[in-house]
Enzyme design. Structure first.
Site, PDB file in Angstrom:
ATOM      1  CG  HIS A 152      -1.972  -1.058   1.178  1.00 17.31           C
ATOM      2  ND1 HIS A 152      -2.991  -1.147   2.102  1.00 17.31           N
ATOM      3  CD2 HIS A 152      -2.181  -2.085   0.306  1.00 17.31           C
ATOM      4  CE1 HIS A 152      -3.771  -2.168   1.798  1.00 17.31           C
ATOM      5  NE2 HIS A 152      -3.298  -2.753   0.729  1.00 17.31           N
ATOM      6  CD  GLU A 162      -1.396   3.852   3.869  1.00 15.52           C
ATOM      7  OE1 GLU A 162      -2.502   3.948   4.412  1.00 15.52           O
ATOM      8  OE2 GLU A 162      -1.190   3.162   2.835  1.00 15.52           O
ATOM      9  CB  CYS A 187      -1.154   0.629   6.411  1.00 20.28           C
ATOM     10  SG  CYS A 187      -1.058   0.014   4.711  1.00 20.28           S
ATOM     11  NE  ARG A 221     -10.822   3.445 -24.874  1.00 21.66           N
ATOM     12  CZ  ARG A 221     -10.619   3.190 -26.155  1.00 21.66           C
ATOM     13  NH1 ARG A 221      -9.468   2.665 -26.547  1.00 21.66           N
ATOM     14  NH2 ARG A 221     -11.563   3.444 -27.050  1.00 21.66           N
ATOM     15  CG  LEU A 276     -13.335  -1.274 -26.992  1.00 27.43           C
ATOM     16  CD1 LEU A 276     -14.429  -2.180 -26.433  1.00 27.43           C
ATOM     17  CD2 LEU A 276     -13.808   0.170 -27.054  1.00 27.43           C
ATOM     18  NE  ARG A 281      -2.670   4.064 -30.335  1.00 25.74           N
ATOM     19  CZ  ARG A 281      -2.915   4.962 -31.288  1.00 25.74           C
ATOM     20  NH1 ARG A 281      -4.175   5.211 -31.637  1.00 25.74           N
ATOM     21  NH2 ARG A 281      -1.934   5.612 -31.858  1.00 25.74           N
ATOM     22  CB  SER A 331     -29.045  -9.891 -26.517  1.00 22.55           C
ATOM     23  OG  SER A 331     -29.367  -9.419 -27.807  1.00 22.55           O
ATOM     24  CB  THR A 380     -29.374   2.284 -28.897  1.00 23.12           C
ATOM     25  OG1 THR A 380     -29.716   2.799 -30.184  1.00 23.12           O
ATOM     26  CG2 THR A 380     -30.471   1.355 -28.411  1.00 23.12           C
ATOM     27  CG  LEU A 381     -25.295   0.571 -23.907  1.00 24.75           C
ATOM     28  CD1 LEU A 381     -26.304  -0.262 -23.139  1.00 24.75           C
ATOM     29  CD2 LEU A 381     -24.048  -0.256 -24.221  1.00 24.75           C
TER      30      LEU A 381
END
Length: 390
Positions: A44, A46, A78, A178, A198, A201, A228, A302-303
């Site tokens: 972590h 810390e 921690c 992303r 998707l 880069r 679907s 639409t989505l």
């Protein structure tokens, strides 16, 4: 604390499902150690800072963007390491609302005689981990919708041409979004129309943060397709790149198409349907159960309309290019039936506007997004049942 917040940004997309945390140790007016949370199972923030400081941590002041953990998980607490190191004072931007911390870290430090100061830059710290906080409270991921449109509100021309709406600076910012998200989600319509990869880069990511030192290749987000009937082509570009691709289908998807996608490297999962299409709340619940805390939606109108109609969107990133294409049949970022009255229009809150080259980025939160910690989700009725374009 401002420095700790900048460090925490470097953990976004790396530390999930753990929160992105930054830590800075200061002694005699100089920084003696700093760090950010590493990948799950690793140190972590810390601990990284304490290791860097070594013996200089004794008597130092620690600035940390989230309450230090006090429980055994993948790593030891921690708080115990902070006490052992002899840290004198700890400034905490905000408490961790998770049930396994929930103030316990601050109490542990106080019992050990360490002075704690709470609340510095709390709002910035809360925004930084908005995905983690929603996931802890609801089990669902934080959903951000992104689109790029022209000045007249088109995401593509009437023929479907959409490359490129925005310029290099805006595309670099998308790469950063992303990289900081656990998953990128699209509908099958986007796959069929654009054949996207998707992926993140590295060269675009460097362009988005040129002041940051060189980093190893970014962790690629989970790529999710709502499909679907399993219409995604096995030759789709997103299946030709390394990384996990999850295709959510319904029982209506033919078995041979499912098998072909699995053979191409995708994980195909059948989820509940509504009106023959992927049921959006069920899809997000599945992602949440898999530890996905944040989802970036890069889908068609639409989505996007279906997600808004179901009250499942927390945040909007709208990239606007100073271009005009016109066309009654040109696509827009939010399709569906729409609202009847302008008074019903959904007004974003906490809106910011940023210039990226010639383009603008408008960012804002949906009404109700602030209440997700209490399990409240906003609802906007647009166009019928909550299902995807797939």
């Amino acid at each position: 604390m401002a420095r700790a917040l900048k460090l925490a940004e470097r953990a976004l997309g790396l530390s999930s499902p753990n929160p992105a945390v930054g830590a800075v140790l200061v002694k005699d007016g100089r920084i003696v150690g700093e760090g950010w949370t590493q990948a799950p199972g690793q140190a972590h923030a810390e601990i990284v800072a304490l290791q860097q400081a070594g013996a200089a941590a004794a008597g130092a002041t620690l600035y940390v963007t989230l309450e230090p953990c006090c429980h055994y998980g993948r790593t030891p607490p921690c708080c115990e390491a902070i006490v052992r190191a002899g840290v004198r004072e700890v400034h905490i931007a905000m408490l961790d609302p998770s049930p396994w911390v929930a103030g316990g870290g601050q109490r542990h430090l106080a019992r050990a005689g360490i002075v704690t100061v709470l609340g510095e830059h709390e709002q910035e710290a809360r925004r930084l981990n908005e995905g983690y906080f929603k996931h802890v409270a609801t089990g669902l991921p934080f959903v951000a919708v992104k689109w790029a449109m022209t000045l007249d509100g088109k995401i593509a021309t009437r023929t479907g041409s959409s490359f490129w709406v925005t310029g290099p600076a805006a595309r670099a910012r998308v790469a950063q979004l992303r990289a900081r998200s656990d998953a990128v989600l699209v509908g099958v319509g986007t796959v069929l129309a654009d054949d996207p990869q998707l992926t993140v880069r590295p060269e675009l990511l460097r362009a988005a943060a040129p002041d940051q030192p060189a980093e190893p290749p970014p962790r690629q987000p989970l790529r999710v397709v709502l499909d679907s009937r399993a219409r995604t082509p096995p030759t789709a570009r997103l299946l030709q790149r390394n990384g996990h691709v999850l295709i959510l289908v319904t029982d209506h998807a033919p078995a041979d198409r499912r098998a072909a996608l699995a053979a191409a490297g995708a994980e195909v999962v059948v989820v509940p349907e509504q009106h023959g299409r992927v049921h959006l709340p069920a899809a997000l619940q599945l992602l949440g159960e898999r530890g996905v805390t944040s989802v970036l939606v890069e889908a068609g109108g639409t989505l996007v309309a279906a997600l808004l109609e179901a009250g499942l969107v927390d945040k909007v990133y709208a990239f606007i290019a100073p271009k005009i294409v016109g066309g009654t049949n040109a696509l827009t970022p939010v399709e569906g039936t729409g609202l009847d009255n302008m008074a019903q229009a959904l007004a974003l809150r906490d809106v910011t506007v940023e210039q990226l080259g010639d383009d603008l980025l408008v960012t804002g939160y949906l009404p109700g997004a602030a209440e997700v910690s209490n399990g409240v989700v906003a609802t906007w009725r647009v166009a019928g049942p909550a299902h995807a374009e797939g």
